[in-house]
Design a protein around this motif. Structure first.
Motif: not given
Length: 648
Positions: A318-341
């Motif tokens: 059994q895992p803990g209460k929170v499995l994954v926590d994303l904090k201020g995650v950003s991702k770009q492919f060149g000029e194409n922004t996927i997610i920001s913060g």
């Protein structure tokens, strides 16, 4: 009639695909052609277009009837032309006319021949009738509806992947507007917004449409007839997929009861014959009973041939209460922004559907969560998390020299070979298939093996990218049921709305480069979106009169409430009228429901099955009542919504 099957039998070698089938396609029909994997649905489409000829019987086509056929084999086509030019290939006659008009124009500059001018005018008129001046706009509109941006339409066709190429060919086909449109798994290549656009487009399509699809939502919205290819026969149902499911269940139950009653009768007669055939006084009666049995039209036992296995997940920790926590995650492919913060959290028990249009970064976010994609920001992994990730790149990790069973054994699930064989049956691998080597499998078969390996692992956190793409409807149901029982957590990307609605308890959508979370099912999410859209429309309607308010400043302030009071009175009268209608609709619905119950009770009486005429009449009455019930339900729901909206 546009196309007709008349007593058609078709065989592949010793294998019969369909036997003595009769089926007519009429104008305006929306037909769902369904069946389990491998039964021959695509073969039926090839019989319609004439790629295959029947072994027995005929396939007739009305004079001048045009057919459009979208299928996987079209992907072998390649060209340097832009996707706009490829899609505009639908307008061959318009392009030919444009060329002829240009040539006639050049000729008219040199001569003033009246016959030439008349011919030139006729060609212009034909071009106008065919809508030749709007083909660019219409083509761009369809391409955009299927998910292409303005910049995409001038890019070369060969630059696009298989799924996007199929969209271009679909655009070309619907622009050709054939009398009969055959679509083989069209939603496999579309994201949710494109599927919704296609539904709206096909709703107003003038021709007939035959759809092979495993997408229940799509079939429910699109079709008014189901043709079920089952046990080498075509079974035809008038209604959508939901109606087919209920009706098939009734048919199967009624046939099974009729079979059981007939078997009871046969056993009684056989006992009578056995007992009295040697007695001289009863020999004639026994002989008559034997003749009756020889002449009886035997009812076949109903045996639903389909994989009906259960997938049982097991988790070790059994895992803990929170499995994954994303904090201020950003991702770009060149000029194409996927997610920001982006900020998001996956908790124990979450079953999250990650939805949205293609190109918004759903699979990228899934890879970031899995740790297989680079990003900036922080991804915090929880305590005791044991993950399993299904994505296309996993196909390359399969050992090509292993058999399917050996590959499953590498998952170290602790399951026996018999249990692994049962599980593989759910993924459409049966009998000798399990001993095939991975290297001889198709791409779809390899994907199913990779998915089965994920399912069999004891992970407490699953990440699945389009898990239903290579499964038939029954297998999708099995997978959805299994994931509902799964005690771990889950995040998945899918365009199958039935699967999403059955599986997810949370929805994630990437909007403005952020992850927006909705706590609830897909159905609740869509209802919420509709309410928000309605609220925005209402707000805009209120804002419009507000802008004109300064013109009313000269009027006395006390005069304003009077029109509103009169309007409220009208609303009260309208509400009273609706409430009376609603009360009547409620009574009508109860009456029809009671009628249906009585018929069901009669159909449950074994005496009614021995009389074929009575049995058929009861079935017809029940169908009529079911239609009345659907109409009464619709009227009830419509009035209920109106009353509720006025009362609130």
């Amino acid at each position: 009639m546009l196309i007709g099957f008349n007593n058609v039998t078709f065989e592949f070698g010793a294998r019969v695909i369909v036997s003595e089938a009769t089926w007519h396609i009429h104008p305006g029909e929306r037909i769902g052609l369904i069946g389990y994997n491998g039964t021959g649905k695509s073969t039926m489409l090839k019989l319609i277009v004439g790629q295959y000829l029947p072994s027995v019987g005929t396939v007739e086509k009305g004079r001048g009837v045009t057919i459009g056929y979208l299928h996987q084999d079209l992907l072998s086509f390649d060209t340097n032309d832009s996707i706009l030019e490829v899609a505009m290939g639908a307008f061959e006659r318009v392009k030919q006319l444009e060329k002829e008009i240009e040539e006639l124009g050049i000729e008219l500059e040199r001569t003033s021949d009246e016959k030439l001018l008349e011919k030139y005018t006729d060609k212009l008129h034909e071009l106008e009738v065919l809508g030749g001046y709007t083909i660019h706009h219409r083509t761009e509109e369809v391409l955009q509806g299927l998910g292409f941006s303005n910049a995409d339409v001038n890019r070369p066709y060969k630059e696009f992947s298989g799924g996007w190429r199929m969209r271009v060919l679909l655009a070309k086909m619907i622009l050709q507007a054939p009398d009969v449109l055959l679509l083989d798994e069209p939603t496999n290549h579309l994201d949710l917004p494109s599927i919704e656009w296609l539904e709206k487009y096909l709703t107003h399509y003038q021709g007939s449409v035959v759809i092979v699809s495993h997408d229940k939502f799509f079939l429910n919205r699109m079709v008014n007839k189901i043709v079920d290819l089952y046990q080498q026969e075509l079974h035809i149902y008038s209604g959508n997929y939901e109606y087919y499911e209920k009706e098939k269940e009734i048919r199967v139950e009624m046939q099974q009861r009729a079979y059981e009653n007939q078997q009871d009768y046969i056993r009684q007669q056989e006992r009578f014959i056995e007992r009295f055939k040697a007695k001289a006084s009863k020999a004639a009666a026994a002989q008559s009973a034997m003749k009756r049995l020889d002449k009886i039209d035997r009812i076949e036992q109903v045996e639903i041939e389909r994989p009906n296995l259960r997938i049982n997940f097991q988790i070790d920790k059994q895992p803990g209460k929170v499995l994954v926590d994303l904090k201020g995650v950003s991702k770009q492919f060149g000029e194409n922004t996927i997610i920001s913060g982006a900020v998001a959290e996956i908790e124990r028990g979450d079953k999250i559907a990650l939805i949205g249009a293609n190109g918004k970064g759903k699979s990228t976010v899934l890879r970031i969560i899995a740790g297989t994609e680079s990003y900036s920001g922080e991804r915090v992994w929880g305590h005791n998390v044991e993950e399993s990730f299904y994505a296309q790149h996993q196909l390359e990790a399969l050992d090509l020299n292993n058999t399917i069973l050996e590959e499953m054994q590498t998952a170290r699930s602790g399951k026996t070979d018999l249990e692994l064989r049962s599980l593989l049956g759910c993924f459409l691998f049966g009998g000798d298939d399990i001993d095939k080597r991975i290297k001889v499998l198709s791409g779809g078969e390899k994907a199913r093996v990779a998915l089965a390996k994920v399912i069999v692992s004891k992970a407490n956190f699953l990440m699945l990218d389009e898990p239903t793409n290579h499964l038939d409807m029954h297998s999708v149901e099995l997978l959805a049921d299994a994931l509902n029982k799964y005690e771990g957590s889950l995040i998945f990307v899918s365009h199958d709305r039935f699967f999403i609605s059955r599986t997810a308890n949370k929805i994630w959508e990437i909007i403005d480069h952020e992850i927006k979370e909705f706590k609830g099912t897909y159905t609740e999410y869509m209802e919420w979106k509709e309410r928000m859209a309605k609220q925005q429309r209402n707000n805009k309607d209120k804002e419009a009169p507000a802008k004109e308010a300064p013109k009313q400043e000269a009027q006395p302030a006390k005069a304003a409430p009077q029109p509103k009071a009169a309007l409220d009175q009208d609303q009260k009268k309208e509400l009273q009228r609706l409430q009376k209608q609603f009360s009547k609709a409620e009574q009508d619905l109860a009456r029809v429901q009671e009628e249906a119950k009585k018929l069901e009770a009669e159909m449950g009486n074994p005496d009614n099955y021995s009389d074929k005429t009575k049995f058929t009449a009861l079935e017809q009455q029940y169908k009529a009542v079911q239609q009345k019930l659907a109409t009464a339900n619709k009227e009830y729901e419509t009035l209920f919504e109106k009353v509720m909206s006025m009362e609130s």
